[in-house]
Design a protein around this motif. Structure first.
Motif, mmCIF file in Angstrom:
data_model
loop_
_atom_site.group_PDB
_atom_site.id
_atom_site.type_symbol
_atom_site.label_atom_id
_atom_site.label_comp_id
_atom_site.label_asym_id
_atom_site.label_seq_id
_atom_site.Cartn_x
_atom_site.Cartn_y
_atom_site.Cartn_z
ATOM 1 N N THR A 172 0.825 -1.198 0.000
ATOM 2 C CA THR A 172 0.000 0.000 0.000
ATOM 3 C C THR A 172 0.865 1.255 0.000
ATOM 4 O OG1 THR A 172 -0.088 0.141 2.407
ATOM 5 C CG2 THR A 172 -1.753 -1.242 1.321
ATOM 6 N N ARG A 173 0.203 2.361 -0.138
ATOM 7 C CA ARG A 173 0.868 3.659 -0.062
ATOM 8 C C ARG A 173 1.555 3.828 1.289
ATOM 9 N NH1 ARG A 173 -0.116 8.224 3.522
ATOM 10 N NH2 ARG A 173 0.543 10.120 2.434
ATOM 11 N N GLU A 174 0.941 3.324 2.350
ATOM 12 C CA GLU A 174 1.522 3.441 3.686
ATOM 13 C C GLU A 174 2.818 2.641 3.801
ATOM 14 O OE1 GLU A 174 -1.703 3.087 3.065
ATOM 15 O OE2 GLU A 174 -2.180 5.151 3.688
ATOM 16 N N ASP A 175 2.891 1.485 3.158
ATOM 17 C CA ASP A 175 4.124 0.689 3.167
ATOM 18 C C ASP A 175 5.267 1.467 2.522
ATOM 19 O OD1 ASP A 175 2.906 -1.573 4.369
ATOM 20 O OD2 ASP A 175 2.178 -2.243 2.415
ATOM 21 N N LEU A 177 5.423 4.777 2.118
ATOM 22 C CA LEU A 177 5.727 5.944 2.944
ATOM 23 C C LEU A 177 6.658 5.564 4.098
ATOM 24 C CD1 LEU A 177 5.223 8.931 3.560
ATOM 25 C CD2 LEU A 177 3.231 8.227 4.915
ATOM 26 N N ALA A 178 6.461 4.374 4.659
ATOM 27 C CA ALA A 178 7.326 3.922 5.755
ATOM 28 C C ALA A 178 8.767 3.744 5.296
ATOM 29 C CB ALA A 178 6.787 2.606 6.335
ATOM 30 N N GLN A 221 0.554 10.678 -4.305
ATOM 31 C CA GLN A 221 0.224 9.976 -3.062
ATOM 32 C C GLN A 221 0.915 10.603 -1.854
ATOM 33 O OE1 GLN A 221 -1.855 7.405 -2.810
ATOM 34 N NE2 GLN A 221 -1.951 6.395 -4.793
ATOM 35 N N PHE A 222 1.938 11.428 -2.123
ATOM 36 C CA PHE A 222 2.763 11.932 -1.018
ATOM 37 C C PHE A 222 2.960 13.443 -1.037
ATOM 38 C CE2 PHE A 222 4.331 7.756 -2.451
ATOM 39 C CZ PHE A 222 4.029 6.991 -1.338
ATOM 40 N N THR A 225 2.218 15.225 2.053
ATOM 41 C CA THR A 225 2.775 14.605 3.264
ATOM 42 C C THR A 225 4.268 14.848 3.368
ATOM 43 O OG1 THR A 225 1.097 12.857 3.133
ATOM 44 C CG2 THR A 225 3.033 12.422 4.509
#
Length: 299
Positions: A172-175, A177-178, A221-222, A225
């Motif tokens: 995912t996008r969160e993966d 971003l991490a 996506q970022f 952020t």
């Protein structure tokens, strides 16, 4: 209607001699084999299926009649053959071709099985395997610079190592971003280029059926952020004030290689790349030439 169907009896089928072709009505036929007490059931009909008609026309044939096997006797009894032919007869009356329908159903089942196999393969494919086996072998041959090749390998082996064992289809996008957050401010250029390369991997995976949905690594996506990627991290070299050129040239003569010293000794201007490297403005060329001395011509 009853007179045109169910013409045969079980005893007639059992007693049929070799080669006999018996008509039960409504397109149901029985042909006896050479072995006593055995034979073949067939449904004979006229096809109106466009695909079949087109194939026949392409072969130069006007024949529309077809025979569809319904099984062997005695495994398939007279009653069973009649039960099988009833829905087929109704389909033909509705404009269908049971043979073509069965062929299409088989092809659809093959496609579904292939799709299911691709889904299973995608489920089992990890990010690391996809990078190493499918993506990098396509991308790396495009580069001739060894440094670029090493940087691409490092992105997927080192910078994105947290993703390597994850199923590609579930990332995912969160993966992503991490992976980016820990190095975004301290190694911004590396992080930004890693994101771009990961985005290209997912674009490749989407086109080849290993990932469905939106690309989870696109900048959109970022962009609210993370801070924007830095365009230039070191800045421009400071220009040398005109009054300091004499001292600077003394340093150049003591530190630069033979090519620079030859430029001065011959009264030749430094090449553009040399002037840029030394922080000189293009307008100082005449000053450089005067400081280096008059040009010597060989004659």
């Amino acid at each position: 209607m009853a007179k045109t169907l169910n013409r045969l009896t079980a005893n007639e089928i059992k007693a049929a001699h070799s080669g006999a072709n018996l008509n039960d009505g409504g397109g149901l036929f029985y042909r006896a084999d050479k072995t006593p007490g055995s034979g073949q059931w067939k449904f004979r009909f006229t096809s109106r299926d466009p695909d079949f008609v087109a194939r026949q026309a392409a072969k130069g044939s006007a024949t529309r009649q077809r025979d569809m096997g319904l099984g062997t006797y005695p495994t398939t009894s007279l009653a069973s053959a009649r039960a099988k032919v009833a829905p087929l007869r109704a389909a033909v009356d509705a404009g269908h071709d049971p043979i073509e329908d069965a062929r299409r159903d088989a092809k659809a089942a093959e496609r579904e099985a292939a799709d299911a196999a691709r889904v299973r393969a995608a489920e089992e494919m990890t990010f690391g395997r996809y990078a190493d086996e499918l993506f990098l072998p396509v991308m790396l041959p495009r580069f001739t610079n060894a440094a670029h090749i090493q940087q691409w390998r490092a992105t997927f082996a080192t910078h994105a190592r947290e993703l390597r064992d994850k199923p590609l289809a579930h990332i995912t996008r969160e993966d992503i971003l991490a992976v980016l957050l820990p190095i975004w401010e301290t190694k911004n250029v590396t992080a930004a280029r890693s994101r771009e390369r990961i985005e290209r991997l997912f674009s490749h995976a989407i086109q080849n059926g290993y990932f469905t949905g939106d690309n989870p690594a696109t900048w959109t996506q970022f962009d609210h952020t993370l801070t924007p990627p830095k365009k230039l991290t070191r800045g421009h070299h400071t220009s040398i004030p005109h009054g300091q050129i004499t001292d600077f040239l003394s340093v150049v003569r003591s530190r630069q290689g033979a090519a620079s010293r030859r430029s001065c000794s011959n009264g030749l201007p430094l090449p553009p790349a040399g002037r840029a490297r030394l922080g000189l403005q293009s307008g100082m060329k005449s000053t450089l030439n005067r400081k280096c001395g008059p040009s010597r011509r060989r004659g």
